[in-house]
Write an enzyme that holds these catalytic residues in place. Structure first.
Site, PDB file in Angstrom:
ATOM      1  N   LYS A   1       0.804  -1.133  -0.064  1.00 54.36           N
ATOM      2  CA  LYS A   1      -0.001  -0.075   0.062  1.00 54.36           C
ATOM      3  C   LYS A   1       0.864   1.388   0.021  1.00 54.36           C
ATOM      4  CE  LYS A   1      -3.985  -2.015  -0.448  1.00 54.36           C
ATOM      5  NZ  LYS A   1      -4.622  -3.061   0.638  1.00 54.36           N
TER       6      LYS A   1
HETATM    7  C1  LIG Z   1      -5.495  -4.068   0.717  1.00 55.19           C
HETATM    8  C2  LIG Z   1      -7.062  -3.748   0.907  1.00 55.19           C
HETATM    9  C3  LIG Z   1      -7.864  -4.038   2.121  1.00 55.19           C
HETATM   10  C4  LIG Z   1      -7.241  -4.714   3.423  1.00 55.19           C
HETATM   11  O1  LIG Z   1      -6.222  -4.459   3.708  1.00 55.19           O
HETATM   12  P1  LIG Z   1      -5.238  -5.649   4.447  1.00 55.19           P
HETATM   13  O2  LIG Z   1      -4.303  -4.839   5.126  1.00 55.19           O
HETATM   14  O3  LIG Z   1      -4.429  -6.290   3.312  1.00 55.19           O
HETATM   15  O4  LIG Z   1      -5.982  -6.459   5.167  1.00 55.19           O
HETATM   16  C5  LIG Z   1      -9.011  -3.658   2.079  1.00 55.19           C
HETATM   17  N1  LIG Z   1      -9.549  -3.064   1.034  1.00 55.19           N
HETATM   18  C6  LIG Z   1      -9.017  -2.754  -0.057  1.00 55.19           C
HETATM   19  C7  LIG Z   1      -9.736  -2.088  -1.238  1.00 55.19           C
HETATM   20  C8  LIG Z   1      -7.609  -3.049  -0.159  1.00 55.19           C
HETATM   21  O5  LIG Z   1      -7.019  -2.768  -1.351  1.00 55.19           O
END
Ligand SMILES: *Cc1c(COP(=O)(O)O)cnc(C)c1O
Length: 376
Positions: free
Chosen positions: A184
Site C-alpha cells: 500500500k
Molecule cells: C488492501 C485492501 C484492504 C485490506 O487491507 P489488508 O491490510 O490487506 O488486510 C481492504 N480493502 C481494499 C480495497 C484493499 O485494497
C-alpha cells in the site's frame, strides 16, 4: 529483461534499523509505546487528535472492527461489488450482510443511484471504496447517508495520504479505515488503522483489538498489564505490534519525500502516454490530489486478455482489480446481476505502479501497449 513487478514493498536499511531498535533496545515486541508513537505521528499527519485513531494488524481487521462497532447481526451494508474481498469479508465477519452495488464506470466508485434502489428497513451503513485512491464524490455519499440515516465506513485502504477538496482522507467523515499491508502507499509490514471522531465507536475498536479487555490500551501504553478487567463484547487479537509500528513510522516519513512524489510522477506519465489512446479508458484523466496505489485501465473492444498476454510475454506483470464479490459463491454466486460491474470486470487491467519503477519503465509498458493496440 528482468520481470517487472505489478507492485512491491519498498523497504530498506532505515526500516531494518527501526526493527532492530525495537528488538535490541526495547525488547517489547507486542503493542506498546512504539504503536502509541505511530498513532500520534499518523494523527499529526492527518491533522486529527491522537485519541481518534487505533492501529490494528491489518486493513481487513480495521474494516471488521469498524463494522462490528456499528452493526448488529443482520444489518445490511451497501458496498460496491468491485472491491477487494476484504470489504465483503469484514462486513460478514461482523454478522452483517454486504449488499453488492454497481460502480460508476468513470471512477469505479459506488453508484449511489443504484445503491438507493437496494435500501431496505435493515440498511444501516454504506461502505464507499476509494478505488485506485480516488474518493469519488464523497460529499454525495455523506449526503446520501444523512438522508437515509446510515453510518459511513470508508474503505480507504488505497487512499492513505490522499486529499478530497483540500482535506486529507481520514481528517473528516464518519469511520475511515486504512491498510498498511506490504504494497500500500505506506506499509508497516502488515497493518491498518481505524479513524473516527465518534468516541464510543473508537473505544469499542480499541477494546476489540485486545480481545475485548476494557481500556487495555491505556495500560499497555503505560507499560503495564491488565489483570483485573471486564469484557462486554466479542474481541479479537487484532492489535498492532511494536515491530510493525517501527516499520510504519519510517514509511510515514518517506511518503512525503519519496513515495508520494514518485507514485504521482509515474501515474502522470501513464496518463500522458495513454490518456488519448482510443482503445483505453483511464477512469479519470486528471490525477488530482491523489497518491495512486494502483494504475488500472479499462481495455476496450474486448482486447484485455490479448493485451495482458502480450505484456506477460514481455515479462511485465499485470493484475485485475477486482473480481466482483457478488460472483463469489459465499456472496451469492452471481444470484444478483450487476451488468455495469460485470462488463467493467472484463475490461480491467492493472499496470505496474510502485516507487521502485522509473519513467523509463512506464515508457516501455506504454510502448508495448501502443504497438499492440495499433494492430487491428
Ligand atoms: C488492501 C485492501 C484492504 C485490506 O487491507 P489488508 O491490510 O490487506 O488486510 C481492504 N480493502 C481494499 C480495497 C484493499 O485494497
Amino acid at each position: 529483461m528482468a520481470l517487472m513487478r505489478l507492485s512491491r514493498s519498498i523497504v530498506g536499511t532505515r526500516e531494518a534499523e527501526a526493527v532492530s531498535r525495537v528488538i535490541l533496545e526495547d525488547g517489547y515486541l507486542g503493542m506498546g509505546t512504539e504503536v502509541q508513537a505511530f498513532e500520534s505521528e499518523l494523527a499529526a499527519f492527518l491533522g486529527i487528535e491522537p485519541s481518534n485513531i487505533a492501529c490494528v494488524n491489518s486493513g481487513t481487521a480495521a474494516l471488521h472492527l469498524a463494522a462490528q462497532a456499528l452493526l448488529k447481526p443482520g444489518d445490511e451494508v451497501l458496498v460496491q461489488s468491485l472491491t477487494f474481498l476484504s470489504s465483503f469479508q469484514a462486513i460478514s465477519a461482523a454478522s452483517a450482510v454486504p449488499v453488492p452495488c454497481e460502480v460508476l464506470p468513470e471512477t469505479c466508485t459506488i453508484d449511489l443511484e443504484d445503491a438507493g434502489k437496494r435500501l431496505t428497513s435493515r440498511t444501516r451503513a454504506i461502505m464507499p471504496v476509494h478505488y485506485a485512491s480516488y474518493p469519488g464524490d464523497l460529499d454525495a455519499v455523506h449526503d446520501f447517508a444523512r438522508r437515509h440515516d446510515l453510518r459511513v465506513i470508508e474503505d480507504a485502504a488505497h487512499a492513505f495520504g490522499c486529499t478530497y477538496k483540500g482535506r486529507k482522507i481520514g481528517s473528516f467523515g464518519d469511520l475511515i479505515c486504512f491498510s498498511f499491508d506490504g504494497i500500500k502507499n505506506i506499509t508497516s509490514g502488515e497493518g491498518g488503522a481505524v479513524v473516527t471522531s465518534d468516541p464510543a465507536a473508537l473505544a469499542r475498536v480499541k477494546d476489540s483489538r485486545l480481545l475485548g479487555v476494557e481500556k487495555d490500551t491505556e495500560k499497555r501504553y503505560a507499560r503495564e498489564r491488565s489483570w483485573e478487567f471486564d469484557v462486554k463484547h466479542q474481541g479479537y487479537r487484532y492489535h498492532m505490534s511494536n515491530i510493525f509500528a517501527a516499520v510504519g513510522r519510517v514509511q510515514l516519513m518517506r511518503l512525503r519525500t519519496e513515495f508520494g512524489p514518485k507514485r504521482i510522477e509515474l501515474a502522470k506519465r501513464y496518463r500522458e502516454r495513454l490518456g488519448q489512446n482510443p482503445g483505453l479508458s483511464l477512469f479519470w484523466s486528471d490525477l488530482g490530489p491523489v497518491i495512486p496505489h494502483i494504475q488500472p485501465v479499462r481495455v476496450l473492444g474486448g482486447r484485455r486478455d490479448e493485451l495482458r498476454s502480450v505484456l506477460e510475454r514481455e515479462k511485465i506483470q499485470t493484475g485485475i482489480h477486482y473480481k466482483p464479490n457478488h460472483l463469489l459463491s459465499y456472496f451469492g454466486g452471481g444470484k444478483v446481476s450487476l451488468p455495469v460491474t460485470e462488463r467493467i470486470y472484463q475490461e480491467l487491467l492493472t499496470l505496474p505502479l510502485h516507487p521502485g519503477l522509473g519513467s523509463s519503465d512506464v515508457d516501455r509498458v506504454c510502448d508495448i501497449i501502443e504497438q499492440t493496440m495499433k494492430r487491428a
